[in-house]
Structures are given as C-alpha cells and as structure tokens.
Write a protein that holds these residues in place. Structure first.
Motif, PDB file in Angstrom:
ATOM      1  N   ASN A 166      40.364  28.089 -10.471  1.00  0.00           N
ATOM      2  CA  ASN A 166      40.995  27.427  -9.335  1.00  0.00           C
ATOM      3  C   ASN A 166      42.098  26.493  -9.827  1.00  0.00           C
ATOM      4  OD1 ASN A 166      39.661  25.197 -10.372  1.00  0.00           O
ATOM      5  ND2 ASN A 166      37.987  25.344  -8.930  1.00  0.00           N
ATOM      6  N   ARG A 173      44.983  31.050 -13.736  1.00  0.00           N
ATOM      7  CA  ARG A 173      44.347  29.809 -13.278  1.00  0.00           C
ATOM      8  C   ARG A 173      43.249  29.470 -14.283  1.00  0.00           C
ATOM      9  NH1 ARG A 173      45.747  28.890  -7.906  1.00  0.00           N
ATOM     10  NH2 ARG A 173      46.279  30.777  -6.781  1.00  0.00           N
ATOM     11  N   PHE A 174      43.137  28.215 -14.612  1.00  0.00           N
ATOM     12  CA  PHE A 174      42.061  27.792 -15.498  1.00  0.00           C
ATOM     13  C   PHE A 174      40.869  27.404 -14.654  1.00  0.00           C
ATOM     14  CE2 PHE A 174      45.906  27.109 -17.969  1.00  0.00           C
ATOM     15  CZ  PHE A 174      45.589  27.865 -19.094  1.00  0.00           C
ATOM     16  N   ASN A 175      39.695  27.810 -15.064  1.00  0.00           N
ATOM     17  CA  ASN A 175      38.439  27.569 -14.339  1.00  0.00           C
ATOM     18  C   ASN A 175      38.438  28.220 -12.961  1.00  0.00           C
ATOM     19  OD1 ASN A 175      37.407  26.030 -16.468  1.00  0.00           O
ATOM     20  ND2 ASN A 175      38.417  24.196 -15.690  1.00  0.00           N
TER      21      ASN A 175
END
Length: 80
Positions: free
Chosen positions: A50, A46-48
């Motif tokens: 979330n 997952r990026f960031n």
C-alpha cells in the motif's frame, strides 16, 4: 516532445515517486496510471502493498533506452 533527461550522476537504485517521475517526464499522473493499467510504461512498485508508487532511476533509464528489435527471418518465413 523532448526526451526524458536523467542526470548521469543519479544513483541507479535511487527511488523516484510517481510524482517525481511525472515531473521528470513532464506527464500527468493520469497518463502514467493509464500506462500501468495497459501494462506499458516503466514499472512501479508499492512497498508493503500500500502507499505511494515508486520506481527506480535504473528502471526509468531502461524504459527510456532506445529499444532494438531483433527478428529472425526464419521465424517469419523470410518476410519482415
């Protein structure tokens, strides 16, 4: 079951969503999520922290590549 076929001209660093992977592999998302909870299957990120789950084409190629197990018979006392 047919093997997953990844076109040779796909860029290895290209991202695939979990939806795209499931479509390519002909698997329900529940199966892939179950693999994740057991620590098997291809890796997803997952990026960031979330949002959607992604994997790369190279990760799918790594996961689908035939694995070879090399065992040193000295480690097993000569038993396989």
């Amino acid at each position: 079951m047919q093997p997953i076929e990844i076109p040779a001209d796909w860029n290895g660093s290209a991202l695939l969503t979990i939806d795209e992977f499931c479509s390519l592999a002909r698997l329900p998302q529940a199966t892939v999520h179950a693999w994740q909870s057991r620590g098997s299957g291809p890796r997803f990120w997952r990026f960031n922290g979330n949002g959607r789950l992604y994997t790369t084409v190279d990760e799918v190629r790594r996961w689908t590549a035939p694995s070879t197990v090399v065992m040193d018979v000295r480690e097993t006392g000569g038993r396989l």
